[in-house]
Motif scaffolding. Structure first.
Motif, short mmCIF file in Angstrom:
data_model
loop_
_atom_site.label_atom_id
_atom_site.label_comp_id
_atom_site.label_asym_id
_atom_site.label_seq_id
_atom_site.Cartn_x
_atom_site.Cartn_y
_atom_site.Cartn_z
N PHE A 19 0.82 -1.21 0.00
CA PHE A 19 0.00 0.00 0.00
C PHE A 19 0.85 1.26 0.00
N SER A 20 2.16 1.10 0.18
CA SER A 20 3.08 2.24 0.25
C SER A 20 2.69 3.26 1.31
N VAL A 21 2.11 2.78 2.39
CA VAL A 21 1.87 3.66 3.54
C VAL A 21 2.31 2.92 4.80
N SER A 22 2.46 3.67 5.87
CA SER A 22 2.86 3.04 7.12
C SER A 22 1.69 2.24 7.69
N TYR A 23 2.01 1.36 8.60
CA TYR A 23 1.00 0.51 9.23
C TYR A 23 -0.09 1.36 9.89
N GLY A 24 0.34 2.38 10.62
CA GLY A 24 -0.62 3.20 11.36
C GLY A 24 -1.62 3.89 10.44
N LYS A 25 -1.12 4.40 9.33
CA LYS A 25 -2.00 5.12 8.41
C LYS A 25 -2.96 4.15 7.73
N LEU A 26 -2.46 2.98 7.40
CA LEU A 26 -3.31 1.96 6.78
C LEU A 26 -4.43 1.57 7.74
N MET A 27 -4.07 1.38 9.02
CA MET A 27 -5.07 0.99 10.01
C MET A 27 -6.07 2.10 10.25
N MET A 28 -5.63 3.36 10.16
CA MET A 28 -6.58 4.47 10.28
C MET A 28 -7.60 4.40 9.14
N TRP A 29 -7.12 4.10 7.94
CA TRP A 29 -8.04 3.97 6.80
C TRP A 29 -9.03 2.83 7.02
N VAL A 30 -8.54 1.70 7.53
CA VAL A 30 -9.42 0.55 7.75
C VAL A 30 -10.46 0.90 8.81
N PHE A 31 -10.03 1.58 9.86
CA PHE A 31 -10.97 2.00 10.91
C PHE A 31 -12.03 2.93 10.31
N LEU A 32 -11.59 3.88 9.50
CA LEU A 32 -12.54 4.84 8.93
C LEU A 32 -13.53 4.14 8.00
N LEU A 33 -13.05 3.12 7.29
CA LEU A 33 -13.96 2.35 6.43
C LEU A 33 -15.05 1.70 7.28
N SER A 34 -14.64 1.11 8.42
CA SER A 34 -15.63 0.46 9.28
C SER A 34 -16.58 1.49 9.88
N ASP A 35 -16.04 2.66 10.19
CA ASP A 35 -16.87 3.73 10.74
C ASP A 35 -17.85 4.25 9.69
N ALA A 36 -17.42 4.24 8.43
CA ALA A 36 -18.32 4.64 7.34
C ALA A 36 -19.51 3.69 7.27
N PHE A 37 -19.27 2.40 7.51
CA PHE A 37 -20.37 1.44 7.51
C PHE A 37 -21.32 1.72 8.68
N THR A 38 -20.76 2.06 9.83
CA THR A 38 -21.60 2.37 10.99
C THR A 38 -22.53 3.54 10.68
N PHE A 39 -21.96 4.61 10.14
CA PHE A 39 -22.77 5.80 9.87
C PHE A 39 -23.76 5.54 8.74
N SER A 40 -23.34 4.76 7.72
CA SER A 40 -24.28 4.50 6.63
C SER A 40 -25.44 3.66 7.14
N SER A 41 -25.18 2.74 8.09
CA SER A 41 -26.28 1.97 8.66
C SER A 41 -27.25 2.89 9.40
N LEU A 42 -26.69 3.83 10.17
CA LEU A 42 -27.55 4.77 10.89
C LEU A 42 -28.41 5.57 9.92
N LEU A 43 -27.80 6.07 8.85
CA LEU A 43 -28.54 6.93 7.92
C LEU A 43 -29.53 6.12 7.09
N VAL A 44 -29.14 4.91 6.70
CA VAL A 44 -30.08 4.07 5.94
C VAL A 44 -31.25 3.67 6.85
N GLY A 45 -30.95 3.36 8.12
CA GLY A 45 -32.01 3.06 9.08
C GLY A 45 -32.94 4.26 9.25
N TYR A 46 -32.34 5.44 9.33
CA TYR A 46 -33.14 6.67 9.40
C TYR A 46 -34.08 6.78 8.21
N GLY A 47 -33.52 6.52 7.01
CA GLY A 47 -34.32 6.61 5.79
C GLY A 47 -35.47 5.61 5.80
N ALA A 48 -35.18 4.37 6.24
CA ALA A 48 -36.20 3.33 6.24
C ALA A 48 -37.34 3.70 7.18
#
Lengths: 250, 115
Positions: A19-48
């Motif tokens: 990935f040509s990035v440090s471990y910490g930065k890669l893990m921050m991206w992975v965390f943010l991806l998981s957090d994006a799923f959390t928020f999208s679930s909240l917003l999709v639930g809101y929509g439903a």
């Protein structure tokens, strides 16, 4: 191995991160991806939930008709203005954050510190705005389990006549009725969850800023920690874009 | 951007001693993105008062939101400049799973009734 010299340097050949990035930065991206799923679930639930109220006798109220206040302009109908201000504050704190990251690339300690202070002030201002909006909503009777923010047909009629932007506007008797409870619960849950992210972002920003001041990153030789907290901070801004879109605009 | 700096033994990857070599792209693009984001927010605000509420207005709001998201992730979060592998690793799952979730809502939402 004999033809390894012909392999372009861009081709991954092991021995380093693909990935040509440090471990910490890669893990921050992975965390943010998981957090994006959390928020999208909240917003999709809101929509439903909101969608399920179409045709109901207690219809989902127009959010901007509810959140129509602005500080020091009590009684005036100013829908969307306050959240737009909050959006502006967050976008501004985002640009100062990325300027701090850029200054970090040039190893300019003074500039990193300056822009991080701006970012922290922006985050605190946003939290202040959110606290004000919450207190308004709670003061008028919004709770996690109760909601008196339904708008009757008469209320919408009144809004159509008198609810021009900037006009003086007060709800009359019969304009409002108890509305869908999830409208209030989801307001607190969605903006609260986002606000908690902002709060954590401000706290983490302060910690990183103190490290900048103490010269931790100068000794380390790079300001990558500023980049990592920057990723988190921009993510918070990104989530607000969608909260603003789905909660207030639509 | 390679991490070939080793203070430890050859071939050993130790995060604490990893030294990144970031390049600066200047601040011009950053300010431009800031003003574009600001402009889109003003457009959102204007559309809310000009256009009547409805599906087409909502589609415009969502499209403008996605433009803002691409700018924030691509430029502010620097993803445009990262390695191709990383770009896809982040963008693809987010795009696939979130649109799948939204699609499920659109498909099933009309059968749900909570009132």
């Amino acid at each position: 191995m004999s033809n390894s010299a012909t392999v372009s340097s861009k081709t991954w050949a092991g021995g380093r991160s693909p990935f040509s990035v440090s471990y910490g930065k890669l893990m921050m991206w992975v965390f943010l991806l998981s957090d994006a799923f959390t928020f999208s679930s909240l917003l999709v639930g809101y929509g439903a939930i909101r969608f399920s109220y179409s045709g109901s006798s207690t219809p989902w109220p127009d959010p901007s008709a509810i959140f129509n206040h602005f500080p020091f302009a009590h009684g005036y109908y100013l829908p969307l203005l306050f959240v737009s201000l909050m959006t502006f504050i967050l976008i501004f704190s985002s640009v100062t954050m990325v300027l701090a990251v850029e200054a970090g690339h040039r190893k300019s300690k003074a500039e990193v510190s300056k822009y991080m202070i701006y970012t922290i002030i922006g985050g605190a201002a946003f939290l202040g705005c959110q606290a004000w909006e919450w207190s308004q909503f709670i003061h008028e009777g919004g709770r996690l389990d109760t909601n008196n923010f339904g708008i009757t047909a008469q209320g919408y009629e009144h809004l159509k006549e008198a609810g021009k932007f900037g006009n003086h506007f007060e709800w009359m008797a019969g304009d409002r009725q108890p509305g869908p409870v999830p409208f209030a619960s989801l307001f607190f849950i969605v903006t609260g969850f986002h606000g908690f992210h902002v709060l954590s972002g401000v706290v983490i920003n302060i910690i990183i800023w103190l490290n900048v001041i103490y010269g931790t990153y100068e000794r380390r030789g790079h300001y990558e920690m500023v980049e990592k907290v920057g990723l988190y901070w921009h993510f918070v801004d990104l989530v607000w874009v969608f909260v603003f879109t789905f909660y207030y605009l639509i | 951007m390679s991490n070939e700096h080793h203070h430890a033994a050859e071939g050993e990857y130790i995060p604490e001693t990893y030294i990144p070599h970031p390049e600066t792209h200047g601040t011009k693009t950053l300010w431009r993105v800031f003003f574009i984001l600001l402009f889109i927010t003003v457009i959102d605000f204007a559309i809310y008062f000009i256009a009547p509420a409805g599906l087409s207005r909502n589609i415009v709001f969502i499209a403008l939101g996605l433009v803002k998201a691409v700018l924030i992730v691509g430029i502010f979060m620097h993803l445009n400049y990262e390695a191709k592998f990383l770009r896809w690793m982040i963008a693809l799952p987010a795009a696939v799973f979130i649109s799948y979730l939204a699609w499920l809502l659109l498909l099933e939402g009309s059968f749900v009734s909570t009132y």
